[in-house]
Design an enzyme around this catalytic site. Structure first.
Site, short mmCIF file in Angstrom:
data_model
loop_
_atom_site.label_atom_id
_atom_site.label_comp_id
_atom_site.label_asym_id
_atom_site.label_seq_id
_atom_site.Cartn_x
_atom_site.Cartn_y
_atom_site.Cartn_z
N PRO A 72 10.28 -15.31 27.17
CA PRO A 72 9.68 -14.02 26.76
C PRO A 72 8.65 -14.18 25.65
CG PRO A 72 12.02 -13.75 27.13
CD PRO A 72 11.74 -15.22 27.27
N CYS A 73 7.54 -13.45 25.80
CA CYS A 73 6.38 -13.66 24.92
C CYS A 73 6.16 -12.53 23.93
CB CYS A 73 5.12 -13.81 25.77
SG CYS A 73 4.68 -12.30 26.69
N GLN A 74 6.95 -11.45 23.99
CA GLN A 74 6.61 -10.24 23.26
C GLN A 74 6.45 -10.46 21.76
OE1 GLN A 74 8.88 -10.48 25.64
NE2 GLN A 74 8.82 -8.73 27.00
N ASP A 75 7.24 -11.34 21.17
CA ASP A 75 7.17 -11.57 19.73
C ASP A 75 6.12 -12.60 19.34
OD1 ASP A 75 9.41 -9.82 19.24
OD2 ASP A 75 10.68 -11.41 20.05
N LEU A 76 5.47 -13.20 20.34
CA LEU A 76 4.47 -14.23 20.07
C LEU A 76 3.05 -13.76 20.33
CD1 LEU A 76 6.29 -17.22 21.78
CD2 LEU A 76 5.88 -16.98 19.33
#
Length: 288
Positions: A72-76
């Site tokens: 998952p990429c949401q925090d990056l």
């Protein structure tokens, strides 16, 4: 070939393996969302679903030849504030799942691996590169698709390079069936009129005549030029067919879902032809 796919989504990895001409004996998938699992099992009923990655230590698996996944990429994502109260970066609620990918990599010791993620702050990229022991290659999906979608790919598959530019133009894929497109029409509410303007002079115009659109997202109206097309006096969203083609999926791949469900799972998916391009090098390695 025995494949383990983490954060499998709608199993774009299996589509890509087929296109790369790689035979798969067993495909193990870790996914917890029932909607993408529904798509996967419709097309690939032999997929062995393993459930939540948090239980990976208990998985009973054979020797894995290829480990793949897009954590998952949401925090990056660069589109988010790095110093948020929710803890962005690799310690964020979702993007910290990279560490679970790393645990599986070190525990299962596959012959080959592939990790995909968004362009991110350099400090996070350097941490991932250090832990995986390889530098990523940046590939924009616009080389094989009509969408601009820059992604980083870390892999130990040798010889990976940029795909050849296919000069794909959105206009060649745009739907024109007015009756079909009615289901994707956006209501011209006062708030949307204020935010987007009219179909001719506002946001819709950007995609209407565009050769490329911005990254296919879960919500098409989130970014300028990301999916609002001039239609019937105002705007429409990209159709399900257009979304599938934007990710180089087969047309009808998400036909068992509602439009909103398709929009979400396709937005979370890989651009299949990019993955197939990378995996073609694996085919050569295996056959040599």
């Amino acid at each position: 070939m025995k494949v383990l796919s983490l954060f499998d989504g709608i199993s774009c990895g299996q589509v890509a393996l087929e296109r790369a001409g790689i035979a798969v004996d067993q495909y193990f998938a870790s996914e917890i969302d029932k909607t993408p699992i529904k798509v996967t099992q419709y097309h690939y009923p032999n997929t062995i679903q393993l459930g939540d990655i948090s239980g990976h230590e208990a998985w009973d698996l054979p020797k894995i030849d290829l480990l793949i996944g897009g954590s998952p990429c949401q925090d990056l994502s660069r589109g988010r504030t790095i110093n948020s109260s929710k803890g962005e970066g690799l310690e964020g609620d979702r993007s910290q799942l990279f560490w679970r990918y790393l645990e599986v990599l070190r525990t299962r010791k596959p012959t080959f691996f592939l990790l995909e993620n968004v362009r991110m702050d350099k400090k996070h990229e350097e941490v991932i590169s250090r832990e995986l022991g390889v530098q990523p290659i940046l590939i924009n999906s616009n080389l094989v698709s009509y969408q601009n979608r820059e992604r980083l790919y870390w892999t130990n598959i040798p010889g990976v390079s940029q795909p050849e530019d296919q000069q794909v133009n959105f206009q060649d894929f745009k739907d024109n069936d007015a009756e079909y497109l009615q289901r994707f029409k956006v209501k011209d509410t006062p708030s949307r009129l204020k935010m987007w303007g009219s179909g001719v002079s506002g946001s819709c115009k950007n995609v209407t005549a565009a050769e490329k659109i911005n990254c296919i997202t879960l919500k098409q109206d989130r970014w300028k030029n990301s999916g609002l097309v001039e239609f019937d006096g105002f705007c429409r969203y990209l159709s399900t067919r257009e979304l599938e083609l934007g990710q180089t999926l087969p047309v009808g791949y998400t036909q068992m879902l509602s439009f909103r469900q398709s929009e979400k799972v396709i937005g979370n998916a890989w651009t299949v032809d990019v993955i197939a391009h990378i995996l073609k090098n694996l085919k050569e390695e295996v056959e040599s």
